[in-house]
Design a protein around this motif. Structure first.
Motif, PDB file in Angstrom:
ATOM      1  N   LEU A   5      -7.349 -34.081  44.181  1.00 35.43           N
ATOM      2  CA  LEU A   5      -7.671 -35.455  44.543  1.00 35.43           C
ATOM      3  C   LEU A   5      -8.235 -35.452  45.953  1.00 35.43           C
ATOM      4  CD1 LEU A   5      -7.169 -38.404  43.517  1.00 35.43           C
ATOM      5  CD2 LEU A   5      -4.920 -38.253  44.577  1.00 35.43           C
ATOM      6  N   LEU A   6      -9.334 -36.173  46.146  1.00 37.00           N
ATOM      7  CA  LEU A   6      -9.907 -36.298  47.484  1.00 37.00           C
ATOM      8  C   LEU A   6     -10.038 -37.783  47.817  1.00 37.00           C
ATOM      9  CD1 LEU A   6     -11.218 -34.912  49.980  1.00 37.00           C
ATOM     10  CD2 LEU A   6     -13.410 -35.107  48.793  1.00 37.00           C
ATOM     11  N   ILE A   7      -9.360 -38.204  48.881  1.00 36.88           N
ATOM     12  CA  ILE A   7      -9.450 -39.594  49.339  1.00 36.88           C
ATOM     13  C   ILE A   7     -10.411 -39.597  50.519  1.00 36.88           C
ATOM     14  CG2 ILE A   7      -8.167 -41.590  50.190  1.00 36.88           C
ATOM     15  CD1 ILE A   7      -5.611 -40.152  49.046  1.00 36.88           C
ATOM     16  N   LYS A   8     -11.561 -40.239  50.342  1.00 40.02           N
ATOM     17  CA  LYS A   8     -12.642 -40.128  51.331  1.00 40.02           C
ATOM     18  C   LYS A   8     -12.801 -41.387  52.182  1.00 40.02           C
ATOM     19  CE  LYS A   8     -16.403 -37.845  51.219  1.00 40.02           C
ATOM     20  NZ  LYS A   8     -16.019 -36.600  51.922  1.00 40.02           N
ATOM     21  N   GLY A   9     -13.028 -41.175  53.483  1.00 40.31           N
ATOM     22  CA  GLY A   9     -13.552 -42.230  54.338  1.00 40.31           C
ATOM     23  C   GLY A   9     -12.578 -43.287  54.812  1.00 40.31           C
ATOM     24  N   GLY A  10     -11.299 -43.117  54.519  1.00 36.43           N
ATOM     25  CA  GLY A  10     -10.322 -44.120  54.950  1.00 36.43           C
ATOM     26  C   GLY A  10      -9.768 -43.821  56.328  1.00 36.43           C
ATOM     27  N   VAL A  19      -6.242 -42.256  62.363  1.00 38.29           N
ATOM     28  CA  VAL A  19      -7.481 -41.505  62.530  1.00 38.29           C
ATOM     29  C   VAL A  19      -8.311 -41.615  61.249  1.00 38.29           C
ATOM     30  CG1 VAL A  19      -6.406 -39.334  61.738  1.00 38.29           C
ATOM     31  CG2 VAL A  19      -8.453 -39.239  63.185  1.00 38.29           C
ATOM     32  N   VAL A  20      -9.623 -41.773  61.397  1.00 42.22           N
ATOM     33  CA  VAL A  20     -10.484 -41.776  60.211  1.00 42.22           C
ATOM     34  C   VAL A  20     -10.590 -40.340  59.711  1.00 42.22           C
ATOM     35  CG1 VAL A  20     -12.800 -42.245  59.314  1.00 42.22           C
ATOM     36  CG2 VAL A  20     -11.747 -43.812  60.963  1.00 42.22           C
ATOM     37  N   ALA A  21     -10.183 -40.111  58.464  1.00 40.92           N
ATOM     38  CA  ALA A  21     -10.159 -38.739  57.932  1.00 40.92           C
ATOM     39  C   ALA A  21     -10.101 -38.774  56.409  1.00 40.92           C
ATOM     40  CB  ALA A  21      -8.940 -37.983  58.474  1.00 40.92           C
ATOM     41  N   ASP A  22     -10.549 -37.667  55.806  1.00 45.86           N
ATOM     42  CA  ASP A  22     -10.371 -37.480  54.370  1.00 45.86           C
ATOM     43  C   ASP A  22      -9.018 -36.807  54.144  1.00 45.86           C
ATOM     44  OD1 ASP A  22     -12.953 -38.374  54.327  1.00 45.86           O
ATOM     45  OD2 ASP A  22     -13.861 -36.442  53.792  1.00 45.86           O
ATOM     46  N   VAL A  23      -8.489 -37.015  52.936  1.00 49.80           N
ATOM     47  CA  VAL A  23      -7.223 -36.377  52.574  1.00 49.80           C
ATOM     48  C   VAL A  23      -7.437 -35.642  51.253  1.00 49.80           C
ATOM     49  CG1 VAL A  23      -4.778 -36.727  52.041  1.00 49.80           C
ATOM     50  CG2 VAL A  23      -5.913 -38.236  53.698  1.00 49.80           C
ATOM     51  N   TYR A  24      -7.179 -34.334  51.276  1.00 47.55           N
ATOM     52  CA  TYR A  24      -7.319 -33.535  50.054  1.00 47.55           C
ATOM     53  C   TYR A  24      -5.933 -33.153  49.533  1.00 47.55           C
ATOM     54  CZ  TYR A  24      -8.284 -29.690  46.871  1.00 47.55           C
ATOM     55  OH  TYR A  24      -8.314 -28.873  45.772  1.00 47.55           O
ATOM     56  N   VAL A  25      -5.743 -33.422  48.239  1.00 49.72           N
ATOM     57  CA  VAL A  25      -4.447 -33.232  47.596  1.00 49.72           C
ATOM     58  C   VAL A  25      -4.597 -32.278  46.418  1.00 49.72           C
ATOM     59  CG1 VAL A  25      -2.692 -34.415  46.212  1.00 49.72           C
ATOM     60  CG2 VAL A  25      -3.641 -35.536  48.240  1.00 49.72           C
ATOM     61  N   GLU A  26      -3.645 -31.365  46.308  1.00 50.36           N
ATOM     62  CA  GLU A  26      -3.629 -30.466  45.147  1.00 50.36           C
ATOM     63  C   GLU A  26      -2.180 -30.238  44.736  1.00 50.36           C
ATOM     64  OE1 GLU A  26      -5.161 -25.999  44.395  1.00 50.36           O
ATOM     65  OE2 GLU A  26      -6.462 -27.196  45.681  1.00 50.36           O
ATOM     66  N   ASP A  27      -1.929 -30.281  43.413  1.00 54.04           N
ATOM     67  CA  ASP A  27      -0.578 -30.046  42.881  1.00 54.04           C
ATOM     68  C   ASP A  27       0.480 -30.938  43.543  1.00 54.04           C
ATOM     69  OD1 ASP A  27      -1.677 -28.072  41.260  1.00 54.04           O
ATOM     70  OD2 ASP A  27      -1.415 -26.534  42.803  1.00 54.04           O
ATOM     71  N   GLY A  28       0.100 -32.182  43.807  1.00 59.86           N
ATOM     72  CA  GLY A  28       1.075 -33.145  44.304  1.00 59.86           C
ATOM     73  C   GLY A  28       1.399 -33.058  45.783  1.00 59.86           C
ATOM     74  N   VAL A  29       0.670 -32.177  46.487  1.00 56.52           N
ATOM     75  CA  VAL A  29       0.955 -31.969  47.911  1.00 56.52           C
ATOM     76  C   VAL A  29      -0.336 -32.104  48.717  1.00 56.52           C
ATOM     77  CG1 VAL A  29       1.791 -30.284  49.621  1.00 56.52           C
ATOM     78  CG2 VAL A  29       2.910 -30.454  47.396  1.00 56.52           C
ATOM     79  N   VAL A  30      -0.233 -32.688  49.916  1.00 51.03           N
ATOM     80  CA  VAL A  30      -1.397 -32.792  50.802  1.00 51.03           C
ATOM     81  C   VAL A  30      -1.760 -31.397  51.312  1.00 51.03           C
ATOM     82  CG1 VAL A  30      -2.275 -33.765  52.961  1.00 51.03           C
ATOM     83  CG2 VAL A  30      -0.767 -35.138  51.502  1.00 51.03           C
ATOM     84  N   ILE A 437      -0.562 -43.667  44.776  1.00 50.34           N
ATOM     85  CA  ILE A 437      -0.555 -42.273  44.336  1.00 50.34           C
ATOM     86  C   ILE A 437       0.856 -41.734  44.500  1.00 50.34           C
ATOM     87  CG2 ILE A 437      -1.458 -39.957  44.856  1.00 50.34           C
ATOM     88  CD1 ILE A 437      -3.898 -41.685  46.161  1.00 50.34           C
ATOM     89  N   SER A 438       1.422 -41.224  43.419  1.00 45.68           N
ATOM     90  CA  SER A 438       2.772 -40.658  43.464  1.00 45.68           C
ATOM     91  C   SER A 438       2.703 -39.177  43.120  1.00 45.68           C
ATOM     92  CB  SER A 438       3.669 -41.390  42.453  1.00 45.68           C
ATOM     93  OG  SER A 438       4.925 -40.761  42.364  1.00 45.68           O
ATOM     94  N   ARG A 439       3.132 -38.340  44.052  1.00 45.19           N
ATOM     95  CA  ARG A 439       3.058 -36.876  43.869  1.00 45.19           C
ATOM     96  C   ARG A 439       1.673 -36.428  43.411  1.00 45.19           C
ATOM     97  NH1 ARG A 439       7.772 -33.682  43.907  1.00 45.19           N
ATOM     98  NH2 ARG A 439       9.680 -34.909  44.034  1.00 45.19           N
ATOM     99  N   GLY A 440       0.623 -37.030  44.007  1.00 44.41           N
ATOM    100  CA  GLY A 440      -0.740 -36.580  43.748  1.00 44.41           C
ATOM    101  C   GLY A 440      -1.391 -37.165  42.514  1.00 44.41           C
ATOM    102  N   LYS A 441      -0.674 -38.033  41.809  1.00 41.68           N
ATOM    103  CA  LYS A 441      -1.264 -38.663  40.621  1.00 41.68           C
ATOM    104  C   LYS A 441      -1.501 -40.153  40.891  1.00 41.68           C
ATOM    105  CE  LYS A 441      -0.251 -40.146  35.977  1.00 41.68           C
ATOM    106  NZ  LYS A 441       0.735 -40.281  34.903  1.00 41.68           N
ATOM    107  N   VAL A 442      -2.681 -40.622  40.526  1.00 41.35           N
ATOM    108  CA  VAL A 442      -2.957 -42.060  40.661  1.00 41.35           C
ATOM    109  C   VAL A 442      -2.149 -42.782  39.586  1.00 41.35           C
ATOM    110  CG1 VAL A 442      -4.704 -43.871  40.541  1.00 41.35           C
ATOM    111  CG2 VAL A 442      -5.252 -41.673  41.618  1.00 41.35           C
ATOM    112  N   VAL A 443      -1.123 -43.521  40.008  1.00 37.70           N
ATOM    113  CA  VAL A 443      -0.237 -44.184  39.044  1.00 37.70           C
ATOM    114  C   VAL A 443      -0.541 -45.674  38.914  1.00 37.70           C
ATOM    115  CG1 VAL A 443       1.682 -42.555  39.151  1.00 37.70           C
ATOM    116  CG2 VAL A 443       1.537 -44.388  40.868  1.00 37.70           C
ATOM    117  N   TYR A 444      -1.274 -46.207  39.893  1.00 38.84           N
ATOM    118  CA  TYR A 444      -1.618 -47.631  39.847  1.00 38.84           C
ATOM    119  C   TYR A 444      -2.920 -47.814  40.602  1.00 38.84           C
ATOM    120  CZ  TYR A 444      -1.338 -52.678  40.818  1.00 38.84           C
ATOM    121  OH  TYR A 444      -1.596 -54.014  40.917  1.00 38.84           O
TER     122      TYR A 444
END
Length: 501
Positions: A5-10, A19-30, A437-444
């Motif tokens: 999961l990549l959260i961009k531009g927030g 801080v303005v930054a992207d967040v990259y998530v894999e296997d439920g962990v940042v 997002i809960s443990r890396g999954k979009v739940v809502y």
């Protein structure tokens, strides 16, 4: 299953900086936080655009009662509807309470609540455990809950006489054991004896409606018990967490104690921050009864503002909800006697937006303090940090994309709580969770759920949270009294002690 999961531009908001930054998530962990991330390979990567939005740690609700058997009924939100409502509101973890009856096993209560929760939860959860009586068995069970069940907090009730209430001696014993085990002592602070007498008095005067509930347990009853709990805990050097702070006077007691250096934390709730006790005098019985909870909301309408100011400046520390919903039919068990109205209100879905509206939008606190009081401080106090309560490399990917400009109107017609009534009905809130997002999954996302019962996990909490216990341990080492060295007394001693006749 949580993938990439990549959260961009927030704008990533933690309790200490934004801080303005992207967040990259894999296997439920940042895995990465930084500008312009381009993780490889891009196959199977879900990209979420958070431009002009905030990316915040998921909320931690420190105080819920899902499917709680109480006062002749059972709360309406169970661990499925309750946690589903939580994620719709931007909360990704709840801490509920396993509460044994007097004389019953704490471990059995824990196992019962866990068996209710595990197949149903839609987000992570933990359990505080109630201490409703005292014996050597209780003492031993507290120890095994800490050592083998991941519990690091115990709640004592100073109210609900003959049901859950413990006396000062039992409080002293329970606090001492909490301290020994490295747990947090929690109290429901109200003088149960005064409530019992006050209720009798009100009913004798012919006051049977919901206003009697507030009149029989006015705020001085809460302040007195808060002061007493703080005094007992301080004698033991045991950290104290006062749940559901409802009044100005109880909040002042906590504030003063903190200024005196005592290790105490106060938890106002969505209800005490968002509405008030004038509702108990409403002409519509169902409306008035819908607000009944213990301790009650206060009729002083300046209370929510006052509590929010203290929350903003760190006199109060965290926010919960005490979410314990009963519908109008259940409340009607007390239609002729306010003492039989099941106590409890909603909030698990509303908390984040109510705190944003009343706290951030009003200019009382900034976005960082918002994260502290809705997530980070709770994670630190209950030893979940930095897995929870922070967006950083290695943290659990419990993340909310938050739109500070959007508004929503709270209503029982549209909420996901299982109740037919909402104490915040009609409140317009700035601050809306767009994606949870809960443990890396979009739940809502955008009003749509993508979650099944049982996806959440029980989270173990180790004892001795450093945020709390570093100071406590240091005081134990350096703040102990020592006897005065003096020559022994060698002169005459009176011969015969006189016994009273």
């Amino acid at each position: 299953m949580a993938g990439q999961l990549l959260i961009k531009g927030g704008k990533v908001v933690n309790d200490d900086y934004s801080v303005v930054a992207d967040v990259y998530v894999e296997d439920g962990v940042v895995q990465q936080v930084g500008p312009n991330l381009h993780p490889k390979p891009p196959t199977g990567l879900l990209v979420l655009d958070a431009t002009n939005k905030l990316v915040i740690p998921g909320g931690i609700d420190t105080h819920t009662h899902m499917q709680f058997p109480f006062m002749g009924s059972r709360s309406k939100d169970d661990f499925y509807t309750g946690t589903k409502a939580a994620i719709a509101g931007g909360t990704t973890m709840i801490i509920d309470f396993a509460i044994p009856q007097k004389g019953c096993s704490l471990i059995e209560a824990f196992d019962t609540w866990k068996s209710w929760a595990d197949p149903k939860v839609c987000c992570d959860y933990a359990l505080h455990v109630g201490v409703t009586w005292w014996s050597n068995k209780v003492k031993e069970e507290m120890k095994s809950l800490v050592q083998s069940k991941g519990v690091n907090s115990f709640k004592m009730f100073m109210a609900y006489k003959d049901l859950y209430m413990v006396n000062d001696e039992e409080l002293y014993e329970a606090f001492s054991q909490c301290k020994e085990l490295g747990a947090i002592a929690q109290v429901h602070a109200e003088n149960g004896e005064l409530i019992a007498q006050g209720a009798k008095k009100m009913l004798a005067m012919g006051i049977t409606g919901p206003e009697g509930h507030e009149l029989c347990r006015p705020e001085e009853v809460e302040a007195e018990a808060t002061q007493r709990a703080i005094t007992i805990a301080n004698v033991i050097n045991c950290p104290l967490f006062v749940v559901h702070v409802m009044s100005k006077s109880a909040a002042r007691v906590i504030t003063n104690a903190r200024r005196e250096g005592k290790v105490v934390y106060g938890e106002p709730i969505a209800a005490s921050l968002g509405t008030d006790g004038t509702n108990y005098w409403n002409k519509d019985w169902a409306h008035a009864a819908g607000h009944v909870m213990g301790p009650p909301l206060r009729p002083d309408p300046s209370t929510p503002d006052f509590l929010m100011n203290l929350l903003a400046n760190d006199d109060l520390s965290v926010t919960g909800t005490d979410n314990c919903t009963f519908d109008t039919c259940q409340k009607a068990l007390g239609k002729d006697d306010f003492t039989k109205i099941p106590n409890g209100v909603n909030g698990v879905e509303d908390r984040m937006s109510v705190v944003w509206e009343k706290g951030v939008y009003s200019g009382k606190m900034d976005e960082n303090r918002f994260v502290a009081v809705t997530s980070t401080n709770a994670a630190k106090i209950f030893n979940l940090y930095p897995k929870k309560g922070r967006i950083a490399v290695g943290s659990d990917a419990d993340i909310v994309i938050w739109d500070p400009k959007a508004t929503r109107t709270i209503s029982a017609q549209t909420h996901h709580q299982a109740n037919n009534f909402n104490i915040f009905e009609g409140m317009v809130c700035h601050g809306v969770p767009v994606t949870t997002i809960s443990r890396g999954k979009v739940v809502y996302e955008g009003g749509t759920f993508n979650v099944t019962a049982g996806e959440g996990r029980y989270v173990s909490r180790p004892p001795f949270p450093p945020y709390v216990y570093k100071r406590v341990r240091q005081r134990d080492q350096v703040c102990q009294p020592v006897p005065v060295k003096r020559a022994p007394y060698t002169d005459a001693v009176s011969a015969t002690p006189i016994t009273p006749q």
